[in-house]
Design an enzyme around this catalytic site. Structure first.
Site, mmCIF file in Angstrom:
data_model
loop_
_atom_site.group_PDB
_atom_site.id
_atom_site.type_symbol
_atom_site.label_atom_id
_atom_site.label_comp_id
_atom_site.label_asym_id
_atom_site.label_seq_id
_atom_site.Cartn_x
_atom_site.Cartn_y
_atom_site.Cartn_z
ATOM 1 N N ASP A 155 76.087 51.945 -9.645
ATOM 2 C CA ASP A 155 75.508 51.635 -10.968
ATOM 3 C C ASP A 155 76.461 52.031 -12.091
ATOM 4 O OD1 ASP A 155 73.210 50.563 -9.903
ATOM 5 O OD2 ASP A 155 72.067 52.434 -10.029
ATOM 6 N N HIS B 40 74.278 60.682 -15.931
ATOM 7 C CA HIS B 40 73.799 59.395 -15.425
ATOM 8 C C HIS B 40 72.501 59.618 -14.630
ATOM 9 C CE1 HIS B 40 73.456 55.740 -13.054
ATOM 10 N NE2 HIS B 40 74.157 55.185 -14.028
#
Ligand code: FES
Length: 320
Positions: free
Chosen positions: A275, A125
């Site tokens: 997120d 990520h």
């Protein structure tokens, strides 16, 4: 012995403190960036320390989830890279307690049990990669400019027994993916290696060992080394004791062998957690495609049942 190690790092592992902090701060951000799924409530559970999964699940039920009242929960592994011995084992435990406390499996839509989904891995990520990269850059800045580009970056992850690796565990490949993504973000400024720590017992483990790696590089004249814990998201015994006191402390070069800070309270990291969770909520997925595939040599019925259960949550999830 472990007690002495905890005394040496200040009386206990800070992992619970950091996990609770990260989780509650993440939820605050998530309330803002994903108001349609707010409010988000943080719960922390560990595989071998308090609060255990059973305690966490009971708290969920006491707080009004499940037990005929439904509710939605996400199991968000704090191991960015998936191993059946870490995330897989934790999910087996979660499945076990769900089974004991709420009945077996999903009984169909509207049965009032908690609907679960899983964030089972997030090794590359961009937010995670950025948080690691910033801590490495901060550590590199401590070296004189003329030596900086030659500092060797030693990414260190918890090792696995070769029996687990040869069973087909996804972890070594996912750790390597994180390392590659971080190096790419850094612009491949420095030479690097991935090594493995915390082996125990006489059986074969994935290597090279972190301690040997440091020793061998020092023998080769490479004394500017930065250790980077790449599979842990907060400090605990493996960083504070093993890396700081043993590997660095005993290297004879504590002035030039350093360690990048763990992610701990890094705001970049905590935003990344939010997120990841937001993306997961938006995906409507019960778990990743990859989680459904068992290790080629897995013989565990528990793994099979656990994977079936979480994949089966897709129907409940889609009906919400
Ligand atoms: Fe990997 Fe069972 S050990 S799926």
């Amino acid at each position: 012995m472990i007690e002495k190690q905890y005394n040496d790092i200040g009386g206990g592992s800070p992992i619970r403190k950091w996990s609770e902090y990260q989780c509650s701060e993440m939820c605050k951000i998530l309330d803002q960036i994903s108001p349609q799924t707010a409010p988000h409530k943080p719960y922390v559970a560990f595989r071998y320390a308090n609060p255990l999964t059973e305690e966490m699940y009971n708290r969920l039920l006491e707080d009004g989830f499940g037990n005929g009242k439904g509710g939605r929960a996400i199991a968000f592994t704090q191991y960015p890279q998936y191993s059946c011995s870490t995330t897989g084992s934790s999910l087996n435990e979660l499945w076990k307690w769900r089974h004991r406390l709420e009945g077996k499996g999903a009984k169909g839509n509207g049965d009032g049990s908690i609907t679960w989904s899983v964030i089972d891995r997030w090794p590359v990520h961009p937010g995670l990669v950025e948080a690691f990269a910033q801590n490495i850059e901060a550590k590199l800045a401590e070296y004189p400019e003329e030596r900086r580009r030659d500092v060797v970056l030693l990414f260190s992850a918890h090792s696995l027994p070769m029996s687990v690796v040869n069973r087909g565990d996804p972890y070594p490949a996912e750790v390597a993916a994180t390392v590659h993504a971080v190096m790419k973000r850094l612009g491949h400024t420095n030479p690097y290696r991935l090594c493995w720590q915390s082996q125990v017992g006489p059986s074969a483990w994935l290597g090279p060992q972190t301690s040997d790696t440091v020793e061998n590089y020092i023998k080769k004249g490479k004394k500017d080394l930065v250790l980077i814990p790449i599979a842990f998201t907060s400090d605990h015994i493996e960083t504070l004791y093993e890396l700081d006191l043993e590997v660095i402390g005993e290297s004879g070069h504590a002035d030039t062998v350093k360690r990048a800070d763990s992610l701990n309270g890094s705001p970049v990291f905590i935003k990344a957690l939010a997120d990841v969770a937001k993306e997961h909520l938006g995906s409507g997925q019960a778990c990743s495609q990859q989680m459904g595939l068992r290790c080629p040599a897995c013989k565990s019925e528990k793994c099979a049942e656990q994977k079936k259960f979480f994949a089966g949550q897709q129907a409940q999830l889609s009906a919400l």
